[in-house]
Design a protein around this motif. Structure first.
Motif, PDB file in Angstrom:
ATOM      1  N   SER A 156       0.815  -1.210   0.000  1.00  0.00           N
ATOM      2  CA  SER A 156       0.000   0.000   0.000  1.00  0.00           C
ATOM      3  C   SER A 156       0.848   1.260   0.000  1.00  0.00           C
ATOM      4  N   GLN A 157       2.136   1.185   0.279  1.00  0.00           N
ATOM      5  CA  GLN A 157       3.007   2.350   0.299  1.00  0.00           C
ATOM      6  C   GLN A 157       3.689   2.600  -1.038  1.00  0.00           C
ATOM      7  N   GLN A 158       3.410   1.786  -2.045  1.00  0.00           N
ATOM      8  CA  GLN A 158       4.029   1.954  -3.353  1.00  0.00           C
ATOM      9  C   GLN A 158       3.157   2.856  -4.220  1.00  0.00           C
ATOM     10  N   VAL A 159       3.761   3.862  -4.809  1.00  0.00           N
ATOM     11  CA  VAL A 159       3.051   4.800  -5.679  1.00  0.00           C
ATOM     12  C   VAL A 159       3.044   4.248  -7.098  1.00  0.00           C
ATOM     13  N   ASN A 160       1.826   4.107  -7.665  1.00  0.00           N
ATOM     14  CA  ASN A 160       1.669   3.606  -9.031  1.00  0.00           C
ATOM     15  C   ASN A 160       1.280   4.783  -9.924  1.00  0.00           C
ATOM     16  N   LYS A 161       2.254   5.358 -10.573  1.00  0.00           N
ATOM     17  CA  LYS A 161       1.982   6.518 -11.418  1.00  0.00           C
ATOM     18  C   LYS A 161       1.296   6.145 -12.723  1.00  0.00           C
ATOM     19  N   ALA A 162       1.237   4.837 -13.031  1.00  0.00           N
ATOM     20  CA  ALA A 162       0.532   4.405 -14.239  1.00  0.00           C
ATOM     21  C   ALA A 162      -0.947   4.149 -13.978  1.00  0.00           C
ATOM     22  N   ALA A 163      -1.424   4.376 -12.761  1.00  0.00           N
ATOM     23  CA  ALA A 163      -2.830   4.134 -12.434  1.00  0.00           C
ATOM     24  C   ALA A 163      -3.726   5.136 -13.159  1.00  0.00           C
ATOM     25  N   ALA A 164      -4.950   4.686 -13.453  1.00  0.00           N
ATOM     26  CA  ALA A 164      -5.929   5.575 -14.102  1.00  0.00           C
ATOM     27  C   ALA A 164      -6.476   6.569 -13.077  1.00  0.00           C
ATOM     28  N   ILE A 165      -6.433   7.851 -13.417  1.00  0.00           N
ATOM     29  CA  ILE A 165      -6.861   8.919 -12.505  1.00  0.00           C
ATOM     30  C   ILE A 165      -7.926   9.754 -13.218  1.00  0.00           C
ATOM     31  N   SER A 166      -9.074   9.844 -12.596  1.00  0.00           N
ATOM     32  CA  SER A 166     -10.152  10.679 -13.138  1.00  0.00           C
ATOM     33  C   SER A 166     -10.189  11.992 -12.357  1.00  0.00           C
ATOM     34  N   VAL A 167     -10.106  13.098 -13.083  1.00  0.00           N
ATOM     35  CA  VAL A 167     -10.153  14.426 -12.468  1.00  0.00           C
ATOM     36  C   VAL A 167     -11.524  15.036 -12.799  1.00  0.00           C
ATOM     37  N   VAL A 168     -12.388  15.141 -11.808  1.00  0.00           N
ATOM     38  CA  VAL A 168     -13.770  15.573 -11.992  1.00  0.00           C
ATOM     39  C   VAL A 168     -13.897  17.042 -11.576  1.00  0.00           C
ATOM     40  N   ASN A 169     -14.498  17.833 -12.461  1.00  0.00           N
ATOM     41  CA  ASN A 169     -14.703  19.258 -12.187  1.00  0.00           C
ATOM     42  C   ASN A 169     -16.094  19.437 -11.593  1.00  0.00           C
TER      43      ASN A 169
END
Length: 225
Positions: free
Chosen positions: A134-147
């Motif tokens: 859980s402490q590993q950062v996955n920068k390839a993860a899908a991220i949704s930015v909602v306005n």
């Protein structure tokens, strides 16, 4: 008148003792040979040599080594006989049961053939991720930015910040029918996404990070006023 003592040896009558046999008799012995004289010395020398060899063997360990060699040879012979007897007994039992030794030895029970990793229960394989995961950062993860605001292009601007910081899968979105929170927040779906959600929040300067199962993406950034 004086007694006449002039009688000599010849004045007595002859008897058997006056004609002794030739040579020494009685306690007198003739000269012994050299072999007879040296025999006692030879016996003493042989006894001394035997005693010395026995003494040397006991105190030098040679006798113990010879004894151990005989014991080990007899033990190995006994072991070979026992192995031969066991092999013969196994062959006879296999023949009587109608199975060959190879088939009987090659058929292992399912409990023996299964490895510990294969016999693990489903509950063990579906355990929650460890703190290290859980402490590993996955920068390839899908991220949704909602306005969630009325400001046009706000989600696109924040998504570009994430792309510039090494998150290539940051995508701006409209809220649609999503139930919006009361403040700007970064939601993460699973425990394994916590480190990534925290890193995204640090990049965008967002303080609230919460877990929200069923959000449809590993990380969802909701921008509010």
């Amino acid at each position: 008148m004086a007694r006449k003592d002039s009688e000599g040896y010849d004045s007595y009558p002859k008897d058997a003792y006056d004609d002794p046999p030739q040579g020494p008799v009685g306690v007198h012995r003739g000269a012994r040979s050299w072999g007879v004289r040296l025999t006692p010395f030879v016996i003493v020398v042989i006894a001394a040599v035997a005693a010395g060899v026995l003494f040397w063997g006991i105190f030098s360990g040679e006798a113990a080594s010879l004894l151990r060699g005989r014991v080990s040879s007899s033990s190995s012979s006994s072991a070979q006989v026992a192995q031969t007897t066991t092999a013969a007994g196994d062959g006879a039992s296999s023949a009587s049961s109608g199975e060959s030794p190879a088939s009987s030895s090659g058929s292992a029970s399912p409990s023996e053939s299964a490895s510990p990793s294969e016999s693990a229960s489903p509950s063990e394989s579906s355990q929650a991720p460890t703190p290290e995961e859980s402490q590993q950062v996955n920068k390839a993860a899908a991220i949704s930015v909602v306005n969630g605001t009325a400001q046009d292009g706000y989600a696109s601007t924040e998504a570009q910040k994430l792309v510039a910081d090494g998150y290539p899968n940051a995508t701006p979105m409209n809220p649609g029918d999503m139930a919006l929170p009361g403040q700007t927040v970064v939601w993460y779906q699973n425990d394994a996404d916590l480190a990534t959600a925290q890193a995204v929040a640090d990049t965008l300067g967002i303080a609230a990070v919460e877990q929200a199962p069923g959000i449809g993406a590993p990380i969802v950034v909701v921008l509010m006023q």
